[in-house]
Design a protein around this motif. Structure first.
Motif, PDB file in Angstrom:
ATOM      1  N   ILE A 126     -22.438  -2.784   6.921  1.00  0.00           N
ATOM      2  CA  ILE A 126     -21.129  -3.077   6.218  1.00  0.00           C
ATOM      3  C   ILE A 126     -20.059  -2.069   6.859  1.00  0.00           C
ATOM      4  N   GLN A 127     -20.478  -0.924   7.565  1.00  0.00           N
ATOM      5  CA  GLN A 127     -19.302  -0.123   8.347  1.00  0.00           C
ATOM      6  C   GLN A 127     -18.886  -0.979   9.601  1.00  0.00           C
ATOM      7  N   GLU A 128     -19.781  -1.691  10.173  1.00  0.00           N
ATOM      8  CA  GLU A 128     -19.559  -2.605  11.418  1.00  0.00           C
ATOM      9  C   GLU A 128     -18.170  -3.530  10.881  1.00  0.00           C
ATOM     10  N   SER A 134     -10.605  -4.210   9.599  1.00  0.00           N
ATOM     11  CA  SER A 134      -9.516  -3.501   9.778  1.00  0.00           C
ATOM     12  C   SER A 134      -8.699  -3.816  10.951  1.00  0.00           C
ATOM     13  N   GLN A 135      -9.479  -4.500  12.023  1.00  0.00           N
ATOM     14  CA  GLN A 135      -8.499  -5.131  12.939  1.00  0.00           C
ATOM     15  C   GLN A 135      -8.099  -6.508  12.730  1.00  0.00           C
ATOM     16  N   VAL A 139     -14.772 -11.377   8.298  1.00  0.00           N
ATOM     17  CA  VAL A 139     -16.310 -11.083   8.885  1.00  0.00           C
ATOM     18  C   VAL A 139     -17.366 -11.829   7.762  1.00  0.00           C
ATOM     19  N   THR A 140     -18.117 -12.177   8.434  1.00  0.00           N
ATOM     20  CA  THR A 140     -19.369 -12.896   7.608  1.00  0.00           C
ATOM     21  C   THR A 140     -20.555 -12.378   7.893  1.00  0.00           C
ATOM     22  N   VAL A 250     -19.163 -12.618  13.177  1.00  0.00           N
ATOM     23  CA  VAL A 250     -20.324 -12.334  12.224  1.00  0.00           C
ATOM     24  C   VAL A 250     -20.747 -11.112  12.638  1.00  0.00           C
ATOM     25  N   VAL A 251     -21.359 -10.545  11.614  1.00  0.00           N
ATOM     26  CA  VAL A 251     -22.132  -9.007  11.819  1.00  0.00           C
ATOM     27  C   VAL A 251     -23.604  -9.461  11.711  1.00  0.00           C
TER      28      VAL A 251
END
Length: 335
Positions: A126-128, A134-135, A139-140, A250-251
């Motif tokens: 989640i933090q990543e 924020s950039q 994100v998925t 993607v994370v």
């Protein structure tokens, strides 16, 4: 990591869980059932994101919003309530949340009926995602697969770039994906700035954007008008934005995840928390009555007061066809 953006957890509660009939009914969809450790999946979803988010939104519908409210009141949690008058798929549901949010707010969008364990790996992911959102990225979350599962969609990736989204594969393709090593399960969880999502939605699905905006502007205490809602094209966020935008990241995540979309995945989860199975792998769900299985293995017996289901575990995707048949006959057993 200090983040200047406020963070909103958006919970999507629209699903009916048709593959978990007869446990899951229209009046009590699977996310509100108390069969998971005495807590509902919805409650676990709220809990999981409590420390991460500054505020919470629930996108529900007229059939289930009272169920969410009951749980949130019990938990003493305040939230923004968005109530759809008719389901219009995930692109519109998420658009309503983005319109309701501050444009600069980062939204973490999650379904309400998934199970996630390994809190530390989840928080890291989640933090990543918040960092990337924020950039200006959408994100998925992709889950590193543990088996060639055919019940999930996949994300083909190179590092954190998405090459393609793939529909639920057959067994051969699923094995192929696992062998290639750069495929992740598509978790259906997202993170992005509200304004960025709306810009991309406006670019790639302008009609969904415009019609959702009109419906949102005419909401009454979060309740959406039926006629205006029916005007909105019913398409998924994947099709509307994820497969088209150039801002996707993607994370890859290693937390233990399941969408509990079938009795097979419910069975696997219940085994991990000590739910009884006999020596032939047979399981009873929904009753503590003594139940004997003779001459069968890997069979699940699902009991409810008005309907029972008996199935071989590997046929659990086929429950949907029973549900659809009852639906065509307008059966009370779905209510």
């Amino acid at each position: 990591m200090e983040n200047k953006h406020s963070i909103t957890h958006v919970i999507l509660t629209g699903g009916v869980g048709s593959r978990l009939w007869p446990l899951s009914r229209k009046s009590q969809p699977k996310q509100y059932l108390d069969i998971f450790d005495g807590k509902s999946l919805f409650e676990m979803t709220v809990d999981r994101n409590r420390n991460i988010a500054d505020n919470m939104m629930v996108v529900g519908n007229i059939d289930n919003c009272h169920l969410s409210r009951k749980i949130l009141e019990k938990m003493g949690t305040s939230y923004i309530d968005i109530i759809e008058s008719t389901p219009r798929n995930t692109a519109a549901a998420i658009a309503f949340a983005a319109f309701a949010a501050d444009p600069d707010s980062i939204l973490i969008v999650t379904p309400s009926d998934h199970i996630i364990s390994d809190g530390a790996a989840y928080e890291t992911a989640i933090q990543e995602a918040i960092e990337k959102a924020s950039q200006g990225y959408i994100v998925t979350f992709g889950i590193v697969p543990t088996k060639p599962e055919t019940g999930y969609g996949y994300i083909e990736r190179k590092g954190d770039d998405v090459i393609s989204f793939r529909e639920k594969p057959n067994q051969v393709s699923a094995r192929d994906f696992i062998a290639k090593g750069n495929f992740l399960w598509n978790s259906g969880m997202f993170c992005f700035k509200a304004s960025i999502f709306l810009e991309e939605l406006q670019s790639f699905a302008p009609e969904v954007y415009e019609k959702s905006k009109i419906a949102w502007q005419h909401n009454t205490n979060g309740n959406l008008d039926l006629a205006l809602s029916l005007d909105i094209p019913s398409i998924s966020i994947d099709y509307a934005v994820m497969e088209r935008s150039k801002k996707i990241k993607v994370v890859p995540s290693t937390f233990v995840w399941s969408d509990l979309g079938s009795f097979e995945s419910v069975y696997d989860y219940l085994v991990t928390i000590g739910h009884p199975v006999d020596e032939n792998g047979n399981m009873v769900i929904g009753t503590t009555n003594y139940t004997a299985f003779i001459g069968v293995k890997d069979t699940i017996f699902v009991y409810t007061p008005t309907a029972n289901l008996i199935l071989k575990k590997e046929f659990s995707q086929d429950v949907k066809s029973v549900y659809n048949e009852l639906d065509r006959g307008n059966s009370d057993l779905l209510l």
